[in-house]
Design an enzyme around this catalytic site. Structure first.
Site, mmCIF file in Angstrom:
data_model
loop_
_atom_site.group_PDB
_atom_site.id
_atom_site.type_symbol
_atom_site.label_atom_id
_atom_site.label_comp_id
_atom_site.label_asym_id
_atom_site.label_seq_id
_atom_site.Cartn_x
_atom_site.Cartn_y
_atom_site.Cartn_z
ATOM 1 N N TYR A 49 0.823 -1.215 0.000
ATOM 2 C CA TYR A 49 0.000 0.000 0.000
ATOM 3 C C TYR A 49 0.855 1.263 0.000
ATOM 4 C CZ TYR A 49 -4.417 -2.396 0.134
ATOM 5 O OH TYR A 49 -5.502 -3.161 -0.236
ATOM 6 N N GLN A 74 -14.615 4.419 -6.592
ATOM 7 C CA GLN A 74 -14.051 3.225 -5.952
ATOM 8 C C GLN A 74 -12.542 3.394 -5.828
ATOM 9 O OE1 GLN A 74 -15.871 -0.630 -7.669
ATOM 10 N NE2 GLN A 74 -16.213 0.925 -9.225
ATOM 11 N N ASN A 75 -12.017 4.429 -6.447
ATOM 12 C CA ASN A 75 -10.570 4.618 -6.457
ATOM 13 C C ASN A 75 -10.086 5.180 -5.128
ATOM 14 O OD1 ASN A 75 -10.699 3.731 -9.045
ATOM 15 N ND2 ASN A 75 -10.682 5.775 -9.957
ATOM 16 N N ASP A 84 -7.047 6.767 -4.930
ATOM 17 C CA ASP A 84 -5.863 7.560 -5.306
ATOM 18 C C ASP A 84 -6.030 9.072 -5.129
ATOM 19 O OD1 ASP A 84 -6.727 6.757 -8.738
ATOM 20 O OD2 ASP A 84 -7.383 8.464 -7.547
ATOM 21 N N HIS A 102 -14.464 3.245 -1.177
ATOM 22 C CA HIS A 102 -13.462 2.253 -0.780
ATOM 23 C C HIS A 102 -12.295 2.877 -0.033
ATOM 24 C CE1 HIS A 102 -14.941 -0.574 -4.226
ATOM 25 N NE2 HIS A 102 -15.746 -0.590 -3.189
ATOM 26 N N GLY A 119 -14.904 3.551 -16.361
ATOM 27 C CA GLY A 119 -13.715 2.751 -16.082
ATOM 28 C C GLY A 119 -13.831 1.844 -14.883
ATOM 29 N N THR A 120 -14.986 1.153 -14.759
ATOM 30 C CA THR A 120 -15.080 0.161 -13.687
ATOM 31 C C THR A 120 -15.524 -1.180 -14.274
ATOM 32 O OG1 THR A 120 -16.076 -0.449 -11.570
ATOM 33 C CG2 THR A 120 -17.435 0.917 -13.044
ATOM 34 N N SER A 121 -14.901 -2.238 -13.753
ATOM 35 C CA SER A 121 -15.167 -3.577 -14.303
ATOM 36 C C SER A 121 -16.486 -4.128 -13.804
ATOM 37 C CB SER A 121 -14.030 -4.537 -13.903
ATOM 38 O OG SER A 121 -13.912 -4.556 -12.488
HETATM 39 C C1 BV8 Z 1 -18.829 -5.593 1.561
HETATM 40 C C2 BV8 Z 1 -9.794 -0.914 -1.855
HETATM 41 C C3 BV8 Z 1 -20.183 -6.405 3.364
HETATM 42 C C4 BV8 Z 1 -8.577 -1.715 -1.586
HETATM 43 C C5 BV8 Z 1 -11.362 -2.401 -3.022
HETATM 44 C C6 BV8 Z 1 -22.340 -9.447 -3.606
HETATM 45 C C7 BV8 Z 1 -22.075 -10.335 -4.641
HETATM 46 C C8 BV8 Z 1 -20.801 -10.909 -4.780
HETATM 47 C C9 BV8 Z 1 -19.773 -10.583 -3.861
HETATM 48 C C10 BV8 Z 1 -20.058 -9.709 -2.854
HETATM 49 C C11 BV8 Z 1 -21.327 -9.141 -2.715
HETATM 50 N N1 BV8 Z 1 -21.287 -8.316 -1.646
HETATM 51 C C12 BV8 Z 1 -20.052 -8.343 -1.083
HETATM 52 C C13 BV8 Z 1 -19.278 -9.197 -1.796
HETATM 53 C C14 BV8 Z 1 -17.897 -9.523 -1.497
HETATM 54 C C15 BV8 Z 1 -16.928 -8.509 -2.149
HETATM 55 C C16 BV8 Z 1 -16.996 -8.562 -3.639
HETATM 56 O O1 BV8 Z 1 -17.590 -7.681 -4.279
HETATM 57 N N2 BV8 Z 1 -16.362 -9.557 -4.213
HETATM 58 C C17 BV8 Z 1 -16.355 -9.691 -5.660
HETATM 59 C C18 BV8 Z 1 -15.006 -9.281 -6.206
HETATM 60 C C19 BV8 Z 1 -16.676 -11.143 -5.982
HETATM 61 N N3 BV8 Z 1 -17.233 -7.170 -1.680
HETATM 62 C C20 BV8 Z 1 -16.760 -6.771 -0.490
HETATM 63 O O2 BV8 Z 1 -16.129 -7.493 0.259
HETATM 64 C C21 BV8 Z 1 -17.067 -5.333 -0.091
HETATM 65 N N4 BV8 Z 1 -17.549 -5.324 1.268
HETATM 66 O O3 BV8 Z 1 -19.676 -5.777 0.741
HETATM 67 O O4 BV8 Z 1 -19.053 -5.686 2.949
HETATM 68 C C22 BV8 Z 1 -19.933 -7.854 3.021
HETATM 69 C C23 BV8 Z 1 -18.725 -8.448 3.357
HETATM 70 C C24 BV8 Z 1 -18.510 -9.800 3.050
HETATM 71 C C25 BV8 Z 1 -19.485 -10.546 2.386
HETATM 72 C C26 BV8 Z 1 -20.681 -9.933 2.016
HETATM 73 C C27 BV8 Z 1 -20.907 -8.579 2.331
HETATM 74 C C28 BV8 Z 1 -15.795 -4.500 -0.108
HETATM 75 C C29 BV8 Z 1 -15.294 -4.310 -1.507
HETATM 76 C C30 BV8 Z 1 -14.161 -3.259 -1.506
HETATM 77 C C31 BV8 Z 1 -12.843 -3.925 -1.806
HETATM 78 N N5 BV8 Z 1 -11.798 -2.891 -1.914
HETATM 79 N N6 BV8 Z 1 -10.441 -1.431 -3.057
HETATM 80 C C32 BV8 Z 1 -7.504 -1.516 -2.627
HETATM 81 O O5 BV8 Z 1 -7.657 -0.643 -3.519
HETATM 82 O O6 BV8 Z 1 -6.503 -2.234 -2.516
HETATM 83 S S1 BV8 Z 1 -12.025 -2.939 -4.482
HETATM 84 C C33 BV8 Z 1 -10.958 -2.673 -5.775
HETATM 85 O O7 BV8 Z 1 -11.676 -3.086 -6.920
HETATM 86 C C34 BV8 Z 1 -10.613 -1.222 -6.059
HETATM 87 O O8 BV8 Z 1 -11.247 -0.272 -5.234
HETATM 88 C C35 BV8 Z 1 -11.166 -1.015 -7.451
HETATM 89 O O9 BV8 Z 1 -11.509 0.276 -7.720
HETATM 90 C C36 BV8 Z 1 -12.329 -1.911 -7.314
HETATM 91 C C37 BV8 Z 1 -13.122 -2.238 -8.500
HETATM 92 O O10 BV8 Z 1 -12.252 -2.475 -9.547
HETATM 93 P P1 BV8 Z 1 -12.281 -1.381 -10.742
HETATM 94 O O11 BV8 Z 1 -12.146 -0.033 -10.144
HETATM 95 O O12 BV8 Z 1 -13.475 -1.632 -11.554
HETATM 96 O O13 BV8 Z 1 -10.946 -1.685 -11.472
HETATM 97 P P2 BV8 Z 1 -10.641 -2.937 -12.399
HETATM 98 O O14 BV8 Z 1 -9.170 -3.033 -12.513
HETATM 99 O O15 BV8 Z 1 -11.420 -4.120 -11.915
HETATM 100 O O16 BV8 Z 1 -11.272 -2.541 -13.793
HETATM 101 C C38 BV8 Z 1 -10.804 -1.404 -14.488
HETATM 102 C C39 BV8 Z 1 -11.819 -1.162 -15.580
HETATM 103 O O17 BV8 Z 1 -11.441 0.014 -16.299
HETATM 104 C C40 BV8 Z 1 -11.884 -2.293 -16.606
HETATM 105 O O18 BV8 Z 1 -13.248 -2.567 -16.900
HETATM 106 C C41 BV8 Z 1 -11.176 -1.704 -17.839
HETATM 107 O O19 BV8 Z 1 -11.756 -2.175 -19.051
HETATM 108 C C42 BV8 Z 1 -11.443 -0.235 -17.682
HETATM 109 N N7 BV8 Z 1 -10.420 0.658 -18.244
HETATM 110 C C43 BV8 Z 1 -9.073 0.482 -18.247
HETATM 111 N N8 BV8 Z 1 -8.474 1.562 -18.792
HETATM 112 C C44 BV8 Z 1 -9.470 2.436 -19.121
HETATM 113 C C45 BV8 Z 1 -10.707 1.867 -18.776
HETATM 114 N N9 BV8 Z 1 -11.871 2.493 -18.975
HETATM 115 C C46 BV8 Z 1 -11.834 3.726 -19.531
HETATM 116 N N10 BV8 Z 1 -10.689 4.344 -19.887
HETATM 117 C C47 BV8 Z 1 -9.489 3.730 -19.707
HETATM 118 N N11 BV8 Z 1 -8.352 4.348 -20.073
#
Ligand code: BV8
Length: 251
Positions: free
Chosen positions: A71, A109-110, A112, A127, A195-197
């Site tokens: 981090y 969600q960023n 930064d 986040h 820009g979120t997946s």
């Molecule tokens: C919670 C901080 C209660 C840390 C992060 C319901 C269903 C399924 C799962 C769950 C659910 N509810 C809860 C969950 C569990 C979990 C979850 O979602 N799991 C998933 C992955 C299966 N969620 C949690 O645990 C959340 N807490 O709900 O609490 C709870 C708890 C347990 C169980 C149930 C409920 C907490 C989630 C927060 C995690 N922390 N970040 C750190 O940064 O290290 S998340 C992390 O991913 C970052 O914050 C990031 O921002 C976030 C999302 O990712 P993206 O921002 O979308 O980035 P990514 O790389 O994925 O994608 C980039 C995108 O940009 C791509 O699509 C790409 O095509 C695009 N792109 C690239 N370049 C460009 C572009 N677009 C435009 N222009 C460009 N140039």
């Protein structure tokens, strides 16, 4: 099938008439600032790790030195990067909407803080942020500590350890932030995701609130995501190019 040009025109018109706008950003909004997206293969030494495994309380528990170093290196990297034209366009959009007395919320969600550095004022960090570190013993928050930490894990002044002020997987989102994000998404006329997946919940689900309210929902991304089907329109391309083009249309 709408072209980007059609969708930009439609979005600009809806923004001109909107009473309430929500923009949701993910790591893709910061990609053109040189910050690797969350799911891009981690660089160098970190490429052996899965970010989803490192961003957890269990990883911190197991190896606080490793996790705090990851981090802190990200914190240093972010401070070397600058907001990109996409961040700046969103700051101008906020000025435009709020300047005429309508509501604008930027949910990110960023972690930064580049939106704030670009001049965005109403930023809801669902986040947390790399700029904030918390004492594991007292919960006390510390902002903008000198970079880099002299040692890992960094000790807190209160005798505990310092952990990053971000939301890890398995941790609840800051109640005020997710409440604000949910209620504003449920009451907006336009919802633009940039820009979120769309794989991290509950942030990914906010578009459903907007769609249920009959809002125009637009997904700006390079590719489709698991949430694409819930958006009424898509813009395919980069934030750094499409957001300035949108602001150009809005004059
Ligand atoms: C919670 C901080 C209660 C840390 C992060 C319901 C269903 C399924 C799962 C769950 C659910 N509810 C809860 C969950 C569990 C979990 C979850 O979602 N799991 C998933 C992955 C299966 N969620 C949690 O645990 C959340 N807490 O709900 O609490 C709870 C708890 C347990 C169980 C149930 C409920 C907490 C989630 C927060 C995690 N922390 N970040 C750190 O940064 O290290 S998340 C992390 O991913 C970052 O914050 C990031 O921002 C976030 C999302 O990712 P993206 O921002 O979308 O980035 P990514 O790389 O994925 O994608 C980039 C995108 O940009 C791509 O699509 C790409 O095509 C695009 N792109 C690239 N370049 C460009 C572009 N677009 C435009 N222009 C460009 N140039």
């Amino acid at each position: 099938m709408h072209t980007n040009e059609d969708t930009l025109g439609l979005l600009a018109q809806a923004l001109r008439e909107a009473d309430a706008v929500v923009v949701m950003t993910g790591a893709g909004a910061s990609a053109e600032s040189g910050i690797p997206t969350f799911r891009d293969a981690l660089e160098g030494y970190w490429s052996r790790y899965d970010p989803q495994q490192l961003a957890t309380p269990q990883a911190f528990e197991a190896d606080p030195a490793l996790v705090t170093r990851w981090y802190d290196e990200r914190r240093c990297k972010v401070l070397e990067c600058d907001p990109n034209p996409g961040h700046e366009a969103l700051a101008h959009l906020e000025e435009l909407i709020t300047g005429r007395g309508d509501r604008f919320t930027l949910v990110t969600q960023n972690v930064d803080r580049l939106h704030q550095r670009a001049g965005s004022r109403e930023v809801v960090e669902v986040h947390g942020s790399l700029g904030e570190w918390r004492c594991t013993k007292t919960g006390q928050s510390y902002l903008d500590l000198p970079v880099p930490f002299p040692e890992y894990p960094p000790p807190s002044p209160a005798g505990g350890l310092l952990r990053p002020g971000v939301v890890w997987f398995g941790e609840s989102l800051p109640p005020a932030a997710i409440e604000r994000a949910s209620s504003d998404s449920s009451a907006c006329d336009v919802y633009l995701a940039v820009g979120t997946s769309g794989v991290v919940w509950p942030a990914a689900g906010l578009v459903l609130n907007a769609a249920n309210n009959g809002a125009l929902t637009v997904e700006l991304n390079l590719d489709d995501t698991p949430m694409t089907e819930h958006f009424s329109h898509t813009l395919r391309g980069t934030a750094g190019e499409l957001l300035p083009a949108l602001l150009e249309l809005l004059g």
